[in-house]
Design an enzyme around this catalytic site. Structure first.
Site, PDB file in Angstrom:
ATOM      1  N   LYS A   1       0.848  -1.206   0.000  1.00 55.70           N
ATOM      2  CA  LYS A   1       0.000   0.000   0.000  1.00 55.70           C
ATOM      3  C   LYS A   1       0.877   1.247   0.000  1.00 55.70           C
ATOM      4  CE  LYS A   1      -4.005   1.585   2.778  1.00 55.70           C
ATOM      5  NZ  LYS A   1      -4.787   1.277   4.001  1.00 55.70           N
TER       6      LYS A   1
ATOM      7  N   ILE B   1      -7.057   8.134   3.697  1.00 57.33           N
ATOM      8  CA  ILE B   1      -6.922   6.706   4.078  1.00 57.33           C
ATOM      9  C   ILE B   1      -8.009   6.335   5.090  1.00 57.33           C
ATOM     10  CG2 ILE B   1      -5.183   4.914   4.460  1.00 57.33           C
ATOM     11  CD1 ILE B   1      -2.987   6.838   4.103  1.00 57.33           C
TER      12      ILE B   1
ATOM     13  N   SER C   1      -9.602   1.018   3.201  1.00 59.79           N
ATOM     14  CA  SER C   1      -8.747   1.869   2.415  1.00 59.79           C
ATOM     15  C   SER C   1      -7.689   1.097   1.624  1.00 59.79           C
ATOM     16  CB  SER C   1      -8.049   2.882   3.325  1.00 59.79           C
ATOM     17  OG  SER C   1      -7.207   2.249   4.239  1.00 59.79           O
TER      18      SER C   1
ATOM     19  N   SER D   1      -9.897  -1.547   7.039  1.00 62.35           N
ATOM     20  CA  SER D   1      -9.211  -1.207   5.790  1.00 62.35           C
ATOM     21  C   SER D   1      -8.437  -2.349   5.146  1.00 62.35           C
ATOM     22  CB  SER D   1      -8.276  -0.020   6.012  1.00 62.35           C
ATOM     23  OG  SER D   1      -9.008   1.176   6.061  1.00 62.35           O
TER      24      SER D   1
END
Lengths: 541, 541
Positions: free
Chosen positions: A137, A186, A212, A236
């Site tokens: 990420k 985020i 996210s 997330s």
């Protein structure tokens, strides 16, 4: 001023877009016509069938960690060939899904060649992730790269060294070949920002990939990497895993290192986020955590709890699974409820003890979360956004305005900390009293969400409030418009419940696989992952 | 209003004074003449010689845990006899030292009788603290008792159940016989409050017993109990241990449970306080922690790190001890420096490797501490004091005004949290780089402090900032006005340094034993305690 700033933020955003554009390996660009004709559904299957990938490449990109290591050990495949195949597939996937923020082709190929050299010279693999392609990420620092955490104002932020999690993965032999997209702030369960834009879901481009860590969901879903490094403070990792029909694990908070992550909220400790892996099966999640925890990350990042990976025995005959259908706040959609009903039946059929789990005060969990997430009233996130003049996106606005709005006083944070600890103690005590080892529950209120719409966090975020480990994985149930009709007797509990219920669209979700979430006790991460293996076995039988 | 409130707080304070007064076992009241003639020095020895205690009682009250268990196992002593002897000694000691806030004679005798019954019926002891008398700092909750945390406004605060630490001690067989004094706000390194007043030091009544667990320092120093339950957020276990010439241990913060402690600062997590034991030797400190950690307190208090007691090997031949003479902020007094010099010599003579330890940015540690202690600008403490109208004592004012004064913003707390974590990582990395296992350093800038004067926290509080475990114990060196002359070349570094240096009074401290502090790595509590045994052995040789 407004026009100037707009020009200025777009100009700045272009820097990051150029980095992405320049990093894309051009030899694998796809004919634009193909991009249009692939359709909205199951682009993964479409691509595998259309001849862009060789049979070898398809085999390589469908092989997980254990399989790769076996092929390396036998000398059958080289890391260079495998990493190249993954880079190719990632390049193709990105053109369909827009999941990448930067390709690291050169350094990945170099790393792979070094691994091959090591193997040729020693006959041994360098570590338990030798030649395993890992996507990361974007806000997880990569040394020498720019790391903007999806804020235009941070586009020039050059990171000096790899985040600790990346160092540990590399030292085990992992190859980082692509960085992946995340939403503005985020803090969406979706994946769109003003820099590289919206990531699509490989199952259906009308659906959100989740967030996210949405770029990771898409990357793993499309099989562009074997392992993905995500982060999770409210779902997330688990929501994109669920929406993209893959596996995602959020550990107890202070086990994986967050050192070297970029964001706007450093020092916020009321609710702790954490790094968590995404993968294509449970074994790879387990391998990831073994690799990290057995390298003693607490010797560098002293905030971590000094617990190495524990080998634990979890047996089908002694396991008790609590079944949570509904959190008492928002009704799950019919396919989700059916997945839990089916799971309960299959667990019983497999001889696993189940009990119905009455949720304990999830709304209190949300009250704590929403205030502690943005104890500063969201001021920091707004400031970092406004610094560049980029627009505040609707889901950012949504997250911020569901927060505390005004900065809390110090005393309010103390009160919330105490409420959080009380809720954790109560929940842990209940699990002990009820003799429940793990809780099976929805990963999200729906089987998915249309792009731009996922807004109900609590099926995942409650476990961040409680700091219990949780893993999302496919239930083996697929949404079906015939079977999953909306309950005529439904009555909304609240506006939020009504809004979420109305998001159920039987046509849109028809054929989309449903994930479930399994939750363990605080700090019983290993027991949870072992239990998940048993439960997945039962669901597949 | 002012007059009314004064009357009112005095009236309210009287409630707690009456509780104390009524709880004192009257059969052991001492002739007031004896109290006057005991002199200012070494009241412990005076009392042992004056005939108030029988030889048996003296022997019992000079026996520590292992010895007591042996006597119980052999049937030589009953718990009732031992607890009675300790109650008697505590009653006598209290009249000299004013260390108690409440005697628990009846419940202690009943508990002892139950233990004796258990032993008669089963021939076994109930647990590793069977019949061991334990004193407990007042703000640690005792079920059914009032718990005011030295705030007059909290004098009516009836506690329903024992603090978790007390439950765990009792379940191991410990008998709680007396509760002990602490200063107003529990944030002085001294021991005076508006309720039960000033506690004296058994070594010399002109000296502070230290604080905030000053009642424990005096109780253990006078041998009124075998183990004491203190708490430490800046030195509050270690300073009274040092000043009273006993042993005190502050573990890594999230190992001992704080659940059920009463105070004004609940939910303040920037700098975490913790429970720590005081005792008459290292073995008893070790026994205490074994008992607590092996009962899995994290199953009740989920904030704790799930680490049971670890049996570790620490050997004299592989141990490396860093020697820290001076924190770079305040010069230690001559007897303290001599104790460290002597210790270094003795360790080398014993074949233990020592290296000089250059302190790493202790002043940064203090900047972080002083702001995070009172992130609310001290407002809460002032509010709880003002609620009753009791006067703010000088050392409370001192602590609050050295704090942040104004409430911090949320962002300031985030910045401080990050600075704190960075400092912890840096310090841990330095210990690893330098190959140092433990650091030997002063427990306080002086060998002691006159009543009402201890103000320099940083020799102990730096280890709270760094969350490293630390133990204070006697160095085997005694202050000597001939040997410990003030260095003529001394030049003050700052006003604080000057003030602390001027507090050295060779006459006052002559003959007072000097303690030293040994500090371990974060979460290496067991290694620290084992190393302390080895080092103490060398110092005594």
């Amino acid at each position: 001023m407004s026009a100037n700033r707009q020009t200025s933020w777009e100009t700045k955003a272009q820097i990051a877009r150029d980095i992405l554009e320049n990093s894309i390996p051009k030899q694998w660009l796809v004919d634009p016509k193909l991009l249009q004709t692939a359709g909205t559904r199951n682009v993964t299957i479409a691509v595998e069938k259309c001849g862009l990938l060789t049979d070898d490449e398809i085999e390589m990109t469908n092989t997980s960690t254990d399989g790769l290591l076996e092929k390396y050990r036998s000398g059958c495949w080289t890391a260079e060939a495998v990493i190249t195949a993954y880079l190719k597939r990632a390049t193709i996937g990105h053109q369909f899904l827009n999941f990448a923020t930067e390709f690291l082709a050169e350094s990945a190929i170099n790393a792979a060649r070094n691994l091959d050299k090591h193997f040729r010279e020693t006959g041994t693999l360098i570590g338990p992730l030798h030649g395993v392609p890992v996507s990361v990420k974007e806000h997880v620092g990569i040394g020498g790269a720019r790391c903007n955490a999806s804020f235009v104002s941070k586009i020039d932020n050059l990171v000096e060294e790899d985040a600790l999690i990346v160092k540990l993965l590399k030292s085990a032999g992992a190859v980082i070949h692509v960085r992946t997209n995340q939403p503005q702030s985020i803090m969406h369960l979706d994946c769109n920002n003003n820099i590289t834009g919206m990531t699509l879901n490989p199952l259906d481009e009308r659906l959100s990939p989740g967030g996210s860590s949405g770029g990771e969901g898409a990357a793993i879903g499309f099989r562009c990497s074997v392992l993905g490094v995500g982060t999770d403070i409210g779902g997330s990792v688990r929501v994109p895993a669920a929406f993209c029909n893959v596996y995602g694990f959020k550990p107890t908070a202070l086990r994986n290192p967050s050192l070297g992550l970029v964001g706007a909220m450093g020092g916020q400790e009321g609710i702790r986020g954490c790094v968590g892996p995404l993968a294509r099966n449970l074994d790879d999640l387990i391998t990831f955590e073994k690799v990290i925890w057995n390298q003693e990350p607490w010797e560098t990042d002293t905030v971590l709890v000094p617990l190495p990976w524990r080998e634990v025995e979890v047996s089908l005959s002694t396991l008790t699974v609590g079944i949570l259908f509904d959190d008492g706040v928002v009704h799950p959609h019919p396919p989700v409820t059916r997945a839990i009903v089916e799971a309960e039946k299959k667990l019983r059929a497999a001889g696993i003890k189940t009990v119905r789990w009455e949720p304990h005060n999830h709304s209190e969990g949300w009250e704590i979360l929403r205030q502690l997430y943005f104890a500063d009233g969201g001021e920091r996130v707004r400031a970092v956004i406004n610094e560049s003049g980029e627009p505040v996106m609707p889901l950012t606005e949504f997250a911020l305005t569901r927060g505390s709005n005004d900065a809390l006083t110090i005393h309010q944070t103390w009160e919330l900390n105490m409420r959080r600890e009380k809720l954790r103690r109560e929940h842990h005590a209940l699990m002990r009293e009820r003799g429940v080892d793990v809780i099976l529950c929805p990963s999200y209120a729906g089987v998915g969400a249309a792009q731009g719409t996922p807004t109900y966090w609590l099926y995942t975020s409650i476990w961040n409030a409680l700091d219990q480990p949780a893993v999302s994985f496919p239930s083996n149930v697929v949404a079906d418009k015939e079977l999953d009709k909306a309950d005529a007797a439904y009555e909304p509990r609240s506006d939020v419940d009504k809004k979420e219920w109305e998001a159920y669209d039987p046509e849109l979700f028809h054929g989309i696989p449903v994930s479930v979430q399994l939750v363990g006790k605080h700090h019983r991460d290993e027991e949870l992952l072992r239990a998940a293996k048993i439960i997945e076995g039962a669901l597949l039988s």
